[in-house]
Scaffold this motif. Sequence first.
Motif, PDB file in Angstrom:
ATOM      1  N   VAL A   9       8.124 -15.262  -6.958  1.00 42.46           N
ATOM      2  CA  VAL A   9       8.011 -14.755  -5.159  1.00 42.46           C
ATOM      3  C   VAL A   9      10.023 -13.329  -5.140  1.00 42.46           C
ATOM      4  N   MET A  10      10.903 -14.274  -5.914  1.00 41.58           N
ATOM      5  CA  MET A  10      12.087 -13.582  -6.205  1.00 41.58           C
ATOM      6  C   MET A  10      12.235 -11.838  -7.741  1.00 41.58           C
ATOM      7  N   GLU A  11      10.990 -12.200  -8.633  1.00 43.93           N
ATOM      8  CA  GLU A  11      10.927 -11.731  -9.175  1.00 43.93           C
ATOM      9  C   GLU A  11      10.142  -9.996  -9.073  1.00 43.93           C
ATOM     10  N   ASP A  12       8.886 -10.858  -7.913  1.00 46.84           N
ATOM     11  CA  ASP A  12       7.528  -9.819  -7.386  1.00 46.84           C
ATOM     12  C   ASP A  12       8.996  -8.922  -7.159  1.00 46.84           C
ATOM     13  N   LEU A  13       9.568  -9.122  -5.154  1.00 50.35           N
ATOM     14  CA  LEU A  13      10.626  -8.343  -4.450  1.00 50.35           C
ATOM     15  C   LEU A  13      11.483  -7.459  -5.592  1.00 50.35           C
ATOM     16  N   LEU A  14      11.670  -8.388  -7.012  1.00 47.19           N
ATOM     17  CA  LEU A  14      13.057  -6.901  -7.404  1.00 47.19           C
ATOM     18  C   LEU A  14      11.942  -6.305  -8.727  1.00 47.19           C
ATOM     19  N   THR A  15      11.015  -6.154  -8.397  1.00 44.29           N
ATOM     20  CA  THR A  15       9.756  -5.581  -9.049  1.00 44.29           C
ATOM     21  C   THR A  15       9.454  -4.261  -8.423  1.00 44.29           C
ATOM     22  N   TYR A  16       9.643  -2.989  -8.702  1.00 42.93           N
ATOM     23  CA  TYR A  16       9.540  -2.130  -8.014  1.00 42.93           C
ATOM     24  C   TYR A  16       8.506  -1.722  -8.178  1.00 42.93           C
ATOM     25  N   GLY A  17       7.932  -1.322  -7.532  1.00 43.35           N
ATOM     26  CA  GLY A  17       5.799  -0.563  -6.977  1.00 43.35           C
ATOM     27  C   GLY A  17       4.713  -1.793  -7.087  1.00 43.35           C
ATOM     28  N   GLU A  18       5.136  -2.802  -6.869  1.00 40.82           N
ATOM     29  CA  GLU A  18       4.216  -4.346  -7.409  1.00 40.82           C
ATOM     30  C   GLU A  18       4.844  -5.375  -6.459  1.00 40.82           C
ATOM     31  N   GLY A  19       3.162  -6.506  -5.874  1.00 39.43           N
ATOM     32  CA  GLY A  19       3.527  -6.919  -4.400  1.00 39.43           C
ATOM     33  C   GLY A  19       4.340  -6.517  -3.855  1.00 39.43           C
ATOM     34  N   LEU A  20       5.008  -7.052  -3.462  1.00 41.28           N
ATOM     35  CA  LEU A  20       5.818  -7.158  -2.168  1.00 41.28           C
ATOM     36  C   LEU A  20       7.488  -6.323  -2.284  1.00 41.28           C
ATOM     37  N   GLU A  21       8.079  -5.546  -1.507  1.00 44.75           N
ATOM     38  CA  GLU A  21       8.756  -4.364  -1.911  1.00 44.75           C
ATOM     39  C   GLU A  21       9.757  -4.897  -0.935  1.00 44.75           C
ATOM     40  N   VAL A  22      11.446  -4.899  -0.375  1.00 47.36           N
ATOM     41  CA  VAL A  22      12.223  -4.999   0.564  1.00 47.36           C
ATOM     42  C   VAL A  22      11.869  -3.619   1.184  1.00 47.36           C
ATOM     43  N   ALA A  23      12.333  -3.053   2.547  1.00 42.37           N
ATOM     44  CA  ALA A  23      12.237  -2.057   2.879  1.00 42.37           C
ATOM     45  C   ALA A  23      13.200  -1.769   4.257  1.00 42.37           C
ATOM     46  N   GLU A  24      13.663  -0.620   4.318  1.00 41.39           N
ATOM     47  CA  GLU A  24      14.305   0.084   5.686  1.00 41.39           C
ATOM     48  C   GLU A  24      13.471   0.357   6.546  1.00 41.39           C
ATOM     49  N   LEU A  63      15.019  -1.382  10.460  1.00 40.91           N
ATOM     50  CA  LEU A  63      14.883  -2.868  10.471  1.00 40.91           C
ATOM     51  C   LEU A  63      14.415  -3.211   8.651  1.00 40.91           C
ATOM     52  N   ILE A  64      15.336  -4.430   8.377  1.00 41.21           N
ATOM     53  CA  ILE A  64      15.049  -4.566   7.205  1.00 41.21           C
ATOM     54  C   ILE A  64      13.958  -5.442   6.907  1.00 41.21           C
ATOM     55  N   VAL A  65      12.329  -4.875   6.119  1.00 41.60           N
ATOM     56  CA  VAL A  65      11.811  -5.788   6.442  1.00 41.60           C
ATOM     57  C   VAL A  65      11.349  -5.948   4.971  1.00 41.60           C
ATOM     58  N   VAL A  66      10.153  -6.966   4.964  1.00 38.93           N
ATOM     59  CA  VAL A  66       9.127  -7.240   3.460  1.00 38.93           C
ATOM     60  C   VAL A  66       7.791  -6.826   4.040  1.00 38.93           C
ATOM     61  N   ARG A  67       7.241  -6.176   2.985  1.00 35.73           N
ATOM     62  CA  ARG A  67       6.037  -5.364   3.162  1.00 35.73           C
ATOM     63  C   ARG A  67       5.309  -5.163   1.752  1.00 35.73           C
ATOM     64  N   PRO A  68       4.145  -4.994   1.745  1.00 39.00           N
ATOM     65  CA  PRO A  68       3.352  -4.694   0.390  1.00 39.00           C
ATOM     66  C   PRO A  68       3.983  -3.604   0.009  1.00 39.00           C
ATOM     67  N   ALA A  69       3.771  -3.376  -1.485  1.00 40.75           N
ATOM     68  CA  ALA A  69       4.367  -2.160  -2.002  1.00 40.75           C
ATOM     69  C   ALA A  69       3.965  -1.396  -2.262  1.00 40.75           C
ATOM     70  N   LYS A  70       2.873  -1.306  -1.625  1.00 41.61           N
ATOM     71  CA  LYS A  70       1.426  -0.020  -0.998  1.00 41.61           C
ATOM     72  C   LYS A  70       1.876   0.734  -0.380  1.00 41.61           C
ATOM     73  N   GLU A  71       2.624   0.052   0.572  1.00 42.42           N
ATOM     74  CA  GLU A  71       2.944   1.017   1.944  1.00 42.42           C
ATOM     75  C   GLU A  71       4.684   1.452   1.400  1.00 42.42           C
ATOM     76  N   LEU A  72       4.847   3.034   1.777  1.00 45.48           N
ATOM     77  CA  LEU A  72       5.869   3.368   2.086  1.00 45.48           C
ATOM     78  C   LEU A  72       7.139   3.203   2.744  1.00 45.48           C
ATOM     79  N   PRO A  73       8.468   3.009   2.075  1.00 43.34           N
ATOM     80  CA  PRO A  73       9.313   2.262   3.148  1.00 43.34           C
ATOM     81  C   PRO A  73       9.720   3.034   4.298  1.00 43.34           C
ATOM     82  N   TRP A  74       9.278   4.150   4.402  1.00 44.63           N
ATOM     83  CA  TRP A  74      10.289   4.702   5.467  1.00 44.63           C
ATOM     84  C   TRP A  74       8.331   4.946   6.468  1.00 44.63           C
TER      85      TRP A  74
END
Length: 366
Positions: free
Chosen positions: A279-294, A339-350
């Motif tokens: 899961v942590m690797e997923d969060l750190l990998t850009y463009g795949e799975g989950l992303e941390v966004a503001e 808000l700092i959120v975790v969301r699908p990587a396909k969603e734009l962070p903004w």
Amino acid sequence: MDEHLAETSATRGRGTVELPERVRSPWFVLGRRLLLALAILAGTVLLVYLDGEGYRDGNDPDNEISLIDAIYYTTVTLSTTGYGDIAPVTDTARLVNALVITPARIAFLVLLIGTTLEVLASQGRELLRIARWRKNMGHHVVVIGYGTKGRSAVETLVGNGLDREHVVVVDPSSTALADAHADGLAVVTGDATRRDVLRRAGVGDADQVIIATGRDDSNVLAALTVRQLNPETWIVASVSEQENAPLMRQSGADSVITSSDAVGRLIGLSTLSPTLGVVMEDLLTYGEGLEVAERELLVAEVGKQPQTLPDQVIAVVRDEKVYRYFDPVVALLARGDRLIVVRPAKELPWAPRPGTHNEDFASDED
């Protein structure tokens, strides 16, 4: 060779600006074309000299064509001067002039005149490109150090909508120069601890500066220099050792990332819990799975608890301070929060939330 390398190194130390997709040096093109012109000249001299019996020299009673005569005839012929004192008289010599020397004359003139124009045009185009780039540069991002960390940072920025034309790389390495140009980025070659180099990169007008060289001492010096040139810019810097993080903050960095500790923690988590490591690797990998966004807060979300929103909220930014989602201070969301959120990587962070990209924000101006 050594002198050329020394000159190249000195030029890079001064902080030269080099834009991507730059063609070969015009002086290289000029030298190559001059060699071709000399080859045409030498070949024509050889043809005339070998077929000397087919030419008549009006100034020589013996009518003998020497090597000097061949050189003279070739130069005046290729340059279209044509004094007429030496002329072809046999059919063979005339055919050679019509089928070989005349095309060679045209090629010779094209090489000389065309090369001169091309050199002037190339230099003018390059100067114009750099002048236009400087004029349009502002509110950009300066990346100091274009190794693995710098490239990953740029990839993330570009993937989140930043135009490549608004990224400037500062690095003295020829490898970094080639990599940045391949990625379509402008490069200032030179030492980022020098003010003149950073000025050429437009640090004074930059919104953000990323410092990611491979040495903590270089990062600290670069941060000090950047902060002196631009007290308002946001500086994100990396350090290899945690003990250097306080020094980096004292040098002016707003955010400090400790690369060695982060990697060590990820390795430890992956060892204790392989699934958590995934899961942590997923969060750190850009463009795949989950992303941390503001993202901004929606009007409809004002007054709600962070845990009740569709997005997985992990933190709330209020008055430029970060609070964990369970902190009593942000128990109820207010206008102006981010808000700092975790969301699908396909969603734009903004984007306000997955699937809704056009809703109103709950900003302070409402």
